[in-house]
Write an enzyme that holds these catalytic residues in place. Structure first.
Site, PDB file in Angstrom:
ATOM      1  N   TRP A  83      30.062  41.079  26.985  1.00 39.63           N
ATOM      2  CA  TRP A  83      30.999  41.914  27.724  1.00 39.63           C
ATOM      3  C   TRP A  83      31.829  42.786  26.805  1.00 39.63           C
ATOM      4  O   TRP A  83      32.266  42.355  25.743  1.00 39.63           O
ATOM      5  CB  TRP A  83      31.955  41.037  28.539  1.00 39.63           C
ATOM      6  CG  TRP A  83      31.304  40.419  29.736  1.00 39.63           C
ATOM      7  CD1 TRP A  83      29.968  40.415  30.031  1.00 39.63           C
ATOM      8  CD2 TRP A  83      31.952  39.705  30.776  1.00 39.63           C
ATOM      9  NE1 TRP A  83      29.747  39.744  31.201  1.00 39.63           N
ATOM     10  CE2 TRP A  83      30.950  39.299  31.677  1.00 39.63           C
ATOM     11  CE3 TRP A  83      33.274  39.373  31.044  1.00 39.63           C
ATOM     12  CZ2 TRP A  83      31.234  38.568  32.829  1.00 39.63           C
ATOM     13  CZ3 TRP A  83      33.561  38.655  32.183  1.00 39.63           C
ATOM     14  CH2 TRP A  83      32.553  38.257  33.075  1.00 39.63           C
ATOM     15  N   THR A 126      45.427  46.174  51.218  1.00 37.60           N
ATOM     16  CA  THR A 126      44.872  46.411  49.878  1.00 37.60           C
ATOM     17  C   THR A 126      44.080  47.710  49.944  1.00 37.60           C
ATOM     18  O   THR A 126      43.602  48.096  51.014  1.00 37.60           O
ATOM     19  CB  THR A 126      43.914  45.294  49.447  1.00 37.60           C
ATOM     20  OG1 THR A 126      42.841  45.262  50.376  1.00 37.60           O
ATOM     21  CG2 THR A 126      44.607  43.954  49.416  1.00 37.60           C
ATOM     22  N   GLU A 183      48.046  41.070  47.136  1.00 40.14           N
ATOM     23  CA  GLU A 183      47.859  39.734  47.714  1.00 40.14           C
ATOM     24  C   GLU A 183      48.871  38.718  47.197  1.00 40.14           C
ATOM     25  O   GLU A 183      48.870  37.573  47.602  1.00 40.14           O
ATOM     26  CB  GLU A 183      46.440  39.223  47.385  1.00 40.14           C
ATOM     27  CG  GLU A 183      45.327  39.871  48.172  1.00 40.14           C
ATOM     28  CD  GLU A 183      44.792  41.137  47.517  1.00 40.14           C
ATOM     29  OE1 GLU A 183      45.540  41.770  46.728  1.00 40.14           O
ATOM     30  OE2 GLU A 183      43.641  41.494  47.792  1.00 40.14           O
ATOM     31  N   LYS A 204      28.550  45.317  30.667  1.00 39.42           N
ATOM     32  CA  LYS A 204      27.666  44.302  30.106  1.00 39.42           C
ATOM     33  C   LYS A 204      26.673  44.974  29.189  1.00 39.42           C
ATOM     34  O   LYS A 204      25.808  45.718  29.623  1.00 39.42           O
ATOM     35  CB  LYS A 204      26.937  43.551  31.225  1.00 39.42           C
ATOM     36  CG  LYS A 204      27.737  42.402  31.745  1.00 39.42           C
ATOM     37  CD  LYS A 204      26.848  41.323  32.323  1.00 39.42           C
ATOM     38  CE  LYS A 204      27.634  40.036  32.444  1.00 39.42           C
ATOM     39  NZ  LYS A 204      27.148  39.159  33.464  1.00 39.42           N
TER      40      LYS A 204
HETATM   41  P1  ADP Z   1      45.080  47.810  44.924  1.00 39.04           P
HETATM   42  O1  ADP Z   1      45.328  47.755  46.372  1.00 39.04           O
HETATM   43  O2  ADP Z   1      44.955  49.152  44.303  1.00 39.04           O
HETATM   44  O3  ADP Z   1      44.069  46.807  44.428  1.00 39.04           O
HETATM   45  P2  ADP Z   1      47.045  46.191  43.713  1.00 39.04           P
HETATM   46  O4  ADP Z   1      48.338  46.655  43.211  1.00 39.04           O
HETATM   47  O5  ADP Z   1      46.993  45.038  44.598  1.00 39.04           O
HETATM   48  O6  ADP Z   1      46.469  47.435  44.384  1.00 39.04           O
HETATM   49  O7  ADP Z   1      46.054  45.969  42.487  1.00 39.04           O
HETATM   50  C1  ADP Z   1      46.014  44.748  41.832  1.00 39.04           C
HETATM   51  C2  ADP Z   1      45.161  44.863  40.604  1.00 39.04           C
HETATM   52  O8  ADP Z   1      45.716  45.818  39.696  1.00 39.04           O
HETATM   53  C3  ADP Z   1      45.087  43.600  39.796  1.00 39.04           C
HETATM   54  O9  ADP Z   1      44.179  42.691  40.344  1.00 39.04           O
HETATM   55  C4  ADP Z   1      44.667  44.137  38.442  1.00 39.04           C
HETATM   56  O10 ADP Z   1      43.291  44.416  38.379  1.00 39.04           O
HETATM   57  C5  ADP Z   1      45.404  45.448  38.363  1.00 39.04           C
HETATM   58  N1  ADP Z   1      46.628  45.268  37.594  1.00 39.04           N
HETATM   59  C6  ADP Z   1      47.877  45.115  38.042  1.00 39.04           C
HETATM   60  N2  ADP Z   1      48.747  45.011  37.024  1.00 39.04           N
HETATM   61  C7  ADP Z   1      48.027  45.096  35.875  1.00 39.04           C
HETATM   62  C8  ADP Z   1      48.334  45.047  34.480  1.00 39.04           C
HETATM   63  N3  ADP Z   1      49.579  44.915  34.040  1.00 39.04           N
HETATM   64  N4  ADP Z   1      47.317  45.149  33.614  1.00 39.04           N
HETATM   65  C9  ADP Z   1      46.045  45.286  34.034  1.00 39.04           C
HETATM   66  N5  ADP Z   1      45.696  45.343  35.325  1.00 39.04           N
HETATM   67  C10 ADP Z   1      46.671  45.256  36.244  1.00 39.04           C
END
Ligand code: ADP
Length: 546
Positions: free
Chosen positions: A444, A185, A330, A439
């Site tokens: 929010w 990640t 994940e 916030k």
């Molecule tokens: P990183 O390692 O950058 O966190 P990930 O691809 O695992 O890469 O990131 C996952 C996160 O990306 C999600 O938990 C969410 O916050 C965001 N995310 C993924 N797809 C979307 C979506 N369609 N809309 C909004 N947020 C998204």
């Protein structure tokens, strides 16, 4: 009593065997790193992936060993994945957009023994090699003619490396829960953490993604994963496209609008997938040149929230249906997709966009809930927002080497770090990352919603919203925008664009203009960097609308 059906482990390399057997002549087309377009078939990819397995075995690699890949989407990277998994070794995709120190950290943490790299990254690796203690050999994904002079220890050109093997290699067989791949990640807080996919999770996830309600893949498709293999398994497409016998087009290193358009057009691609920033570049290119997308039917967009204006542009202007999807490293990674359920089938125009703008609903194999901070489940009413949690065979149960400790709640759910609502039909909508939400006066404000609205303004190319300290309300939204080339929008004009579209107290207190918004290695807006950049920003008025 046990069922009396055969035990047939769900192993990744069975996918390439199946593709070769049933769809052997289907093409795999790549923009090579050397330049020209390269064409091969599933038959060839399968044969050469067996040679990769032999070459690795000759180098002493076996079950459970990690093999790093620092590479774009090409046929060689695809062959490498299947060769690695067919031996029982583990592909570890390294995101080349990470800082060099982060690359060194994760390669050392994963204890990669071999590194397969594109020509592009040889200079970075040459600088880092002294720190990469576990790497015994570097394989450069090219042929002898393009092999550079390099100081990398034990370096060999990929084509020479596999030339010494005859392809007579029987895939290894093992339990389907064996590790197949690794991806770290991006670790916006603390060190990156390793996610370890199993053969079973990759195969099940690819089958899930195939379904008509998710990405709807078929042998008649021509699929281009613009999303890189190093970004969360290319959302399964390196597995699910061969699994379905689709023609596969790999874009290599070039993701600018003109290069992506060229492949969409010349290869007659009908399905593609990437993060919004890629599509922003393509849409600009189309606007500038007046070109259209006659072959493309569907585009999957995820990784960050897809703005409503982008969905609308694809669908209304170009006749391309958008599938908005959500997921994370994940999770293998797809966790939801916004296909249209019967309950919403009658919707059109703006009402349909309301649904497509959500991140969609969980497919079979993903269980989803929203909870309050104490873990109590919250109602699916489309209004109440809470922490989004998931469970299933494609969800991590722990990170590599136990980093980060216990990551599941008492019921086995993983906290995604996202804040979301879920409507009565199961459609989930992300409000924010929990750490990005603003916030204001105890309530929010969704930065994602404001950003998506802002990019609907005709003069705005990209927008980010962050919270800035405020004496009375704790935090108030600051809108940061990159104007479209050649336009010079004014702050009051932009703010009046918001009027009537949001609650009054959501109105940004100010607009800051920048040339560029920083992005993470996976194409997300780097909110932490922006908060840092604007930490001393003074909002124009201390008093805001109630
Ligand atoms: P990183 O390692 O950058 O966190 P990930 O691809 O695992 O890469 O990131 C996952 C996160 O990306 C999600 O938990 C969410 O916050 C965001 N995310 C993924 N797809 C979307 C979506 N369609 N809309 C909004 N947020 C998204």
């Amino acid at each position: 009593m046990l069922g009396l059906m055969q035990d047939w482990p769900l192993l990744c390399h069975r996918i390439i065997d199946y593709a070769a057997e049933q769809y052997g002549a289907r093409e795999v087309v790549s923009r090579s790193i050397e330049g020209p377009i390269h064409r091969t078939t599933y038959t060839e990819v399968q044969a050469r992936s067996r040679r990769v397995a032999q070459a690795l075995e000759r180098d002493g690699i076996g079950l459970g060993d990690r093999v790093g890949t620092l590479a774009w989407n090409t046929w060689r990277h695809l062959e490498a994945w299947y060769g690695i998994t067919g031996l029982g070794a583990i592909y570890h995709t390294v995101n080349p957009r990470l800082f060099p120190e982060q690359i060194a950290y994760i390669v050392n943490h994963a204890e990669d023994r071999v590194m397969l790299t594109d020509l592009t990254f040889v200079p970075i690796l040459e600088k880092l090699a002294g720190d990469l203690k576990t790497i015994e050999r570097y394989v450069i994904l090219t042929d002898a003619a393009h092999m550079p002079e390099t100081s990398l220890p034990n370096a060999i050109a990929y084509e020479d490396w596999i030339a010494d093997s005859d392809g007579d290699f029987a895939w290894r067989s093992f339990d389907e829960n064996t590790a197949a791949g690794m991806c770290y990640t991006s670790g916006t807080t603390g060190n990156p953490k390793g996610v370890v996919y199993s053969h079973r999770s990759n195969v099940l996830h690819s089958m899930m993604v195939t379904a008509p309600n998710v990405l709807d893949l078929a042998s008649t498709d021509t699929i281009m994963p613009v999303v890189p293999m190093f970004h969360a398994n290319s959302w399964s497409l390196a597995f699910s496209a061969p699994m379905n016998g689709a023609k596969l087009v790999m874009p290599g290193a070039k993701m600018d609008g003109a290069s992506i358009f060229e492949l969409l057009d010349s290869e007659r691609i009908n399905f593609t997938a990437a993060v919004p920033t890629v599509w922003l570049m393509l849409l600009h290119h189309l606007e500038e040149t007046g070109k259209t997308l006659p072959h493309l039917d569907r585009v999957a967009i995820g990784g960050s929230a897809c703005p409503r204006s982008m969905i609308d542009a694809f669908q209304t202007k170009y006749g391309v249906e958008v599938v908005h999807a959500w997921g994370m490293t994940e999770m293998n990674p797809i966790g939801s997709a916004a296909g249209i359920k019967p309950a919403y089938a009658h919707l059109e125009g703006s009402d349909k966009l309301d649904i497509q703008e959500t991140q969609g609903y969980a497919p079979f194999t993903v269980e989803m809930k929203i909870t309050d901070d104490e873990g109590t489940p919250l109602p699916w009413d489309g209004k109440t927002f809470g922490r989004l949690k998931v469970r299933g065979p494609g969800v991590s149960r722990t990170y590599f080497k136990g980093e980060g400790g216990e990551i599941l709640d008492d019921h086995g759910y993983f906290d995604t770090g996202d804040v979301a609502t879920i409507d009565p039909n199961g459609y989930m909508k992300i409000t924010d990352r929990s750490k990005d939400v603003i916030k204001s006066g105890g309530e929010w404000i969704s930065t994602i919603e404001l950003e998506n609205l802002a990019v609907g303004h005709p003069d705005i190319a990209e927008a980010a919203v962050i919270g800035v300290a405020h004496p009375k309300w704790d935090e108030r939204p600051l809108l940061i925008v990159v104007p479209k080339p050649g336009s010079d929008p004014r702050a009051d004009d932009i703010l009046s664009f918001f009027e009537g579209k949001i609650a009054k107290w959501w109105m940004p207190d100010d607009v800051a203009f920048v040339d560029e918004i920083p992005h993470t290695a996976t194409g997300k807006i780097q909110k932490m960097a922006l908060r840092d950049q604007f930490k001393d920003y003074r909002l124009p008025a201390a008093d805001v609308a109630e």
